[in-house]
Design a protein around this motif. Structure first.
Motif: not given
Lengths: 275, 100
Positions: A9-15, A20, A22, A252
């Motif tokens: 499972k991946i979740k982007i935290l800051e971008y 990036i 994650f 990304e």
């Protein structure tokens, strides 16, 4: 010693445009590390590889100028599809889809003149210097410089100038457990002051973990606590990855290319074994 | 990229040279293969940092063939990296969707 790991499972935290961050859950560390290493050494980008000097009366030798030119980041997002792969383009100037050309002509008439990366004129609008304000050389009065530079796709493993990232890291996901029965709260608060990342706060007289993810696992809070009320640990098989682009590719895109390259590598080794 | 040269191929033991690869793939193969049932020994080495070649050694107790374990490991790497990419694309579009 990895054990069975399922349910990635991946979740982007800051971008943003350049970086990036994650969270990746349920992934073998070796796999994430391979992807991280690939972003540094294998994701292709454009950089100047050949320079043909027509005139150079600047104080710098041709090769010094050429080296500086190589290190200028060039936008590569669209170049990745347009230009031939590094393996086929290396030293292959005859192939028409391999090299982008950049020209520069500058002269200091009277007084000195600084030549910047922004002065480069590219024949391909998709291959441009990312930053216009990188100084290349300072020309004295009457000095001239004129050259044609050729940029191609390459990989960081060949030369660091082709590496699309300035930083690629991963770290454990911190877990800070506070035993409220042992903790003195406001009257102690030693851990709050000692934390270099300001993770802990005192709220309504009680110790709370405010910014768990930015903890660097230095465990200074554990050390300073008189009652062992605080415990710093980390989640198994979960990591925070951070990729910082030099500007040549979108962050990304770098991660995606790296995972695609890994898949191709495994596929290629498999077919090699079938022989 | 990744030309393979077989040095030793037996049912329980395998040694091969992978050209133009480094720790990136070497460590990954070893870490994923060492947990597979039947594997007694698996390691990689790079003899010299300036020579781009990787040597992988894999031994089993005989219940499985060494080559089959290596193939299974490579398939796992391929599937995991595909899974990673698909999940990354999903997470990224979710993030972009939230922002908009």
């Amino acid at each position: 010693m990895l054990g069975e790991v399922t349910g990635l499972k991946i979740k982007i935290l800051e971008y943003d445009d350049r970086s990036i961050r994650f969270l990746v859950e349920n992934i073998p560390l070796a796999l994430l590390n391979a992807i991280r290493r690939l972003t540094i050494s294998d994701v292709p980008s454009m950089a100047i590889d050949y320079v043909y000097f027509i005139e150079n009366s600047s104080p710098l030798y041709d090769e010094i100028v050429a080296h500086r030119l190589g290190l200028i980041p060039l936008t590569s997002d669209r170049a990745l599809e347009k230009y031939g792969p590094p393996e086929e383009c290396r030293d292959n100037e005859e192939r028409p889809d391999c090299y982008a050309r950049l020209y520069l002509e500058a002269e200091a008439s009277d007084g000195t003149k600084v030549v910047y990366s922004g002065d480069l004129v590219s024949d391909d609008e998709d291959v441009q210097p990312v930053y216009k304000n990188i100084p290349i050389v300072v020309l004295g009065p009457g000095q001239k410089i004129s050259f044609e530079a050729r940029a191609r796709l390459g990989r960081g493993r060949e030369h660091a100038k082709w590496s699309p990232v300035s930083a690629a890291t991963h770290k454990y996901v911190p877990q800070i457990i506070v035993n409220s029965e042992k903790c003195y709260g406001e009257s102690c608060a030693k851990c709050v002051n000692v934390c270099p990342k300001n993770v802990l706060k005192i709220k309504d007289g009680r110790l709370v973990v405010e910014d768990e993810l930015s903890c660097s696992l230095c465990r200074q809070c554990e050390k300073v606590c008189p009652t062992d009320a605080i415990l710093v640990s980390w989640k198994p098989n979960s990591y925070i990855m951070y990729v910082e682009s030099t500007g040549v590719l979108r962050p990304e895109r770098i991660v995606l290319e790296a995972s695609r390259i890994l898949e191709e590598k495994a596929e290629q080794l498999l077919s090699e074994l079938e022989k | 990229m990744g030309k393979i040269e077989v040095k030793k191929l037996e049912d329980t033991e395998l040694e091969l040279i992978i050209h133009d690869e480094d720790h990136t793939i070497g460590n990954l193969i070893v870490k994923l293969a060492e947990d597979k049932p039947g594997v007694t020994y698996v390691a990689y080495r790079i003899e010299h940092p300036l020579i781009p070649r990787l040597i992988v050694t894999l031994m089993t107790d005989g219940s499985v063939k060494a080559l089959d374990v290596l193939k299974e490991t490579l398939r796992e790497i391929r599937d995991l990296s595909r899974q990673f990419r698909e999940e990354f694309i999903r997470a990224f579009s979710e993030y972009e969707g939230k922002k908009a």
